[in-house]
Structure formats: C-alpha cells, structure tokens
Design a protein around this motif. Structure first.
Motif, PDB file in Angstrom:
ATOM      1  N   LYS A  67       0.864  -1.177   0.000  1.00 23.83           N
ATOM      2  CA  LYS A  67       0.000   0.000   0.000  1.00 23.83           C
ATOM      3  C   LYS A  67       0.899   1.223   0.000  1.00 23.83           C
ATOM      4  CE  LYS A  67      -3.854  -2.309   0.699  1.00 23.83           C
ATOM      5  NZ  LYS A  67      -4.877  -2.472  -0.268  1.00 23.83           N
ATOM      6  N   VAL A  68       0.585   2.180  -0.863  1.00 19.69           N
ATOM      7  CA  VAL A  68       1.246   3.480  -0.906  1.00 19.69           C
ATOM      8  C   VAL A  68       0.363   4.404  -0.086  1.00 19.69           C
ATOM      9  CG1 VAL A  68       1.882   5.406  -2.408  1.00 19.69           C
ATOM     10  CG2 VAL A  68       2.259   3.048  -3.168  1.00 19.69           C
ATOM     11  N   VAL A  69       0.923   4.978   0.980  1.00 19.58           N
ATOM     12  CA  VAL A  69       0.141   5.766   1.924  1.00 19.58           C
ATOM     13  C   VAL A  69       0.776   7.147   2.080  1.00 19.58           C
ATOM     14  CG1 VAL A  69      -0.744   5.855   4.288  1.00 19.58           C
ATOM     15  CG2 VAL A  69      -0.478   3.648   3.149  1.00 19.58           C
ATOM     16  N   PHE A  70      -0.071   8.185   2.085  1.00 21.94           N
ATOM     17  CA  PHE A  70       0.425   9.544   2.316  1.00 21.94           C
ATOM     18  C   PHE A  70      -0.687  10.385   2.905  1.00 21.94           C
ATOM     19  CE2 PHE A  70      -0.690   8.793  -2.089  1.00 21.94           C
ATOM     20  CZ  PHE A  70      -1.548   9.832  -2.426  1.00 21.94           C
ATOM     21  N   LYS A  71      -0.284  11.343   3.752  1.00 15.95           N
ATOM     22  CA  LYS A  71      -1.233  12.212   4.439  1.00 15.95           C
ATOM     23  C   LYS A  71      -1.861  13.207   3.471  1.00 15.95           C
ATOM     24  CE  LYS A  71       1.382  12.301   8.743  1.00 15.95           C
ATOM     25  NZ  LYS A  71       2.127  13.169   9.661  1.00 15.95           N
ATOM     26  N   GLU A  72      -3.094  13.578   3.758  1.00 12.82           N
ATOM     27  CA  GLU A  72      -3.800  14.583   2.957  1.00 12.82           C
ATOM     28  C   GLU A  72      -3.071  15.921   2.990  1.00 12.82           C
ATOM     29  OE1 GLU A  72      -5.199  12.685   5.341  1.00 12.82           O
ATOM     30  OE2 GLU A  72      -7.135  11.920   4.669  1.00 12.82           O
ATOM     31  N   THR A  73      -2.435  16.220   4.106  1.00 20.03           N
ATOM     32  CA  THR A  73      -1.726  17.489   4.259  1.00 20.03           C
ATOM     33  C   THR A  73      -0.405  17.531   3.495  1.00 20.03           C
ATOM     34  OG1 THR A  73      -0.778  16.664   6.322  1.00 20.03           O
ATOM     35  CG2 THR A  73      -2.742  18.065   6.508  1.00 20.03           C
ATOM     36  N   GLU A  74       0.015  16.395   2.941  1.00 26.98           N
ATOM     37  CA  GLU A  74       1.263  16.335   2.175  1.00 26.98           C
ATOM     38  C   GLU A  74       1.021  16.375   0.663  1.00 26.98           C
ATOM     39  OE1 GLU A  74       3.999  16.798   3.599  1.00 26.98           O
ATOM     40  OE2 GLU A  74       3.387  16.417   5.656  1.00 26.98           O
ATOM     41  N   VAL A  75      -0.223  16.540   0.244  1.00 24.16           N
ATOM     42  CA  VAL A  75      -0.551  16.584  -1.175  1.00 24.16           C
ATOM     43  C   VAL A  75      -0.520  18.040  -1.640  1.00 24.16           C
ATOM     44  CG1 VAL A  75      -2.268  16.054  -2.945  1.00 24.16           C
ATOM     45  CG2 VAL A  75      -1.966  14.508  -0.990  1.00 24.16           C
ATOM     46  N   VAL A  76       0.401  18.341  -2.531  1.00 27.13           N
ATOM     47  CA  VAL A  76       0.580  19.674  -3.090  1.00 27.13           C
ATOM     48  C   VAL A  76      -0.251  19.763  -4.371  1.00 27.13           C
ATOM     49  CG1 VAL A  76       2.275  21.259  -4.083  1.00 27.13           C
ATOM     50  CG2 VAL A  76       2.899  19.817  -2.132  1.00 27.13           C
ATOM     51  N   ILE A  77      -0.901  20.890  -4.587  1.00 29.74           N
ATOM     52  CA  ILE A  77      -1.735  21.078  -5.774  1.00 29.74           C
ATOM     53  C   ILE A  77      -1.074  22.073  -6.721  1.00 29.74           C
ATOM     54  CG2 ILE A  77      -3.998  21.847  -6.627  1.00 29.74           C
ATOM     55  CD1 ILE A  77      -4.049  19.247  -4.933  1.00 29.74           C
ATOM     56  N   ALA A  78      -1.013  21.706  -8.000  1.00 36.16           N
ATOM     57  CA  ALA A  78      -0.493  22.589  -9.042  1.00 36.16           C
ATOM     58  C   ALA A  78      -1.499  22.649 -10.181  1.00 36.16           C
ATOM     59  CB  ALA A  78       0.845  22.082  -9.547  1.00 36.16           C
ATOM     60  N   LEU A  79      -1.440  23.719 -10.944  1.00 39.06           N
ATOM     61  CA  LEU A  79      -2.363  23.871 -12.065  1.00 39.06           C
ATOM     62  C   LEU A  79      -1.888  23.129 -13.308  1.00 39.06           C
ATOM     63  CD1 LEU A  79      -3.345  27.626 -11.651  1.00 39.06           C
ATOM     64  CD2 LEU A  79      -4.558  25.584 -10.842  1.00 39.06           C
ATOM     65  N   GLU A  80      -0.617  22.726 -13.324  1.00 38.43           N
ATOM     66  CA  GLU A  80      -0.108  21.957 -14.459  1.00 38.43           C
ATOM     67  C   GLU A  80       0.898  20.919 -13.986  1.00 38.43           C
ATOM     68  OE1 GLU A  80       3.045  24.470 -16.716  1.00 38.43           O
ATOM     69  OE2 GLU A  80       1.440  25.847 -16.135  1.00 38.43           O
ATOM     70  N   LYS A  81       1.053  19.884 -14.769  1.00 44.09           N
ATOM     71  CA  LYS A  81       1.884  18.740 -14.378  1.00 44.09           C
ATOM     72  C   LYS A  81       3.372  18.971 -14.593  1.00 44.09           C
ATOM     73  CE  LYS A  81       2.579  13.835 -15.218  1.00 44.09           C
ATOM     74  NZ  LYS A  81       2.185  12.661 -15.959  1.00 44.09           N
ATOM     75  N   HIS A  82       3.756  19.650 -15.627  1.00 43.58           N
ATOM     76  CA  HIS A  82       5.160  19.698 -16.030  1.00 43.58           C
ATOM     77  C   HIS A  82       5.881  20.936 -15.506  1.00 43.58           C
ATOM     78  CE1 HIS A  82       4.531  16.148 -18.409  1.00 43.58           C
ATOM     79  NE2 HIS A  82       3.480  16.712 -18.953  1.00 43.58           N
ATOM     80  N   LEU A  83       5.793  21.145 -14.199  1.00 39.20           N
ATOM     81  CA  LEU A  83       6.521  22.241 -13.574  1.00 39.20           C
ATOM     82  C   LEU A  83       7.945  21.781 -13.273  1.00 39.20           C
ATOM     83  CD1 LEU A  83       3.780  23.390 -11.044  1.00 39.20           C
ATOM     84  CD2 LEU A  83       4.419  24.514 -13.172  1.00 39.20           C
ATOM     85  N   PRO A  84       8.923  22.669 -13.416  1.00 41.60           N
ATOM     86  CA  PRO A  84      10.305  22.289 -13.119  1.00 41.60           C
ATOM     87  C   PRO A  84      10.585  22.336 -11.610  1.00 41.60           C
ATOM     88  CG  PRO A  84      10.227  24.528 -13.941  1.00 41.60           C
ATOM     89  CD  PRO A  84       8.822  24.004 -13.993  1.00 41.60           C
ATOM     90  N   ILE A  85      10.066  21.334 -10.897  1.00 36.17           N
ATOM     91  CA  ILE A  85      10.288  21.225  -9.452  1.00 36.17           C
ATOM     92  C   ILE A  85      10.695  19.791  -9.126  1.00 36.17           C
ATOM     93  CG2 ILE A  85       8.737  23.113  -8.820  1.00 36.17           C
ATOM     94  CD1 ILE A  85       6.617  21.053  -8.150  1.00 36.17           C
TER      95      ILE A  85
END
Length: 133
Positions: free
Chosen positions: A50-68
């Motif tokens: 199972k891949v598990v991660f907290k809701e507070t660790e989900v970052v939102i971006a308007l596009e997928k291909h950001l240089p980060i």
C-alpha cells in the motif's frame, strides 16, 4: 490518509535506506524506506504494498510539467471542495483512484480552484509510506 494499492517494481539501496519504486496502475511512485531487503522481508520485487500519504502532504499545481523536484505526480479532476475559513479539503479523482488534499483556503483562492477543474496533485518521495499486509 490516502491509500493506493501497488506492486514493488524497483529497489535501490544505500546503507540502511532504500529507494523503492511502486507501480500503481500506470503511475510509478517513489518512496524512501528506512529499511533494506535484508532487514524488511516485504521489500521484494512484485510484492504487493500500500502506498500511503497524508492529505496534508498533497501539493496542488495547475499543471503537471513544472520544473520542481516533486517526483510523485497524479493528474486529476477536483470532484469536491469542502471549504472552511482556514483550510479546505479537496477530493480529487485521479486515474489511480480518489485522493484527498488539505490545503489552506488562501491557496484555494490564489489558485482560483473550482470543482471540475483539472489539476496535478504531487507528493514528495520522503512523504510516501509503504506498508504490506
């Protein structure tokens, strides 16, 4: 907590740490595990996890291909925004399942997020946890 089912596809180790790649549907997630195949028997290629991660660790971006540097990226659509004075819970439909993100109301306003909008949800490799049954 967000939880997705996958299978281990790759393991790279260095000393007592492993970088584990997990296939979840068509996406490959990266996770840092403070264990190795020698110390954790579940760390084997093709083992289900199972891949598990907290809701507070989900970052939102308007596009997928950001240089980060964020490696774990899921494209999706915002199904619901539960908005409060300070925080908002976003329910996001991705091609690997429904996930949730908790971000500030200020961030929702700055990004002008709306239900039905396409976004990219991202999680840092060191914020992904793996567990097995």
């Amino acid at each position: 907590m967000n939880e997705l089912s996958g299978r281990i596809k790759e393991i790279k180790k260095s000393k007592s740490i492993s970088l584990v790649k997990v296939q979840v549907e068509e996406l490959l997630f990266s996770a840092i595990v403070i264990d190795t195949p020698e110390t954790a028997p579940y760390l084997k290629i093709n083992n289900p996890v199972k891949v598990v991660f907290k809701e507070t660790e989900v970052v939102i971006a308007l596009e997928k291909h950001l240089p980060i540097s964020l490696q774990n990226r899921m494209e999706g659509k915002i199904n619901a925004i539960d908005k409060d004075e300070l925080l908002c819970r976003l329910t996001i439909e991705t091609n690997v399942g429904i996930i949730t993100s908790i971000i500030t109301a200020n961030a929702v306003n700055q990004l002008n997020l709306k239900e039905g909008q396409r976004i990219c949800a991202m999680v840092k490799t060191n914020e992904i946890m793996l567990y097995h049954d």
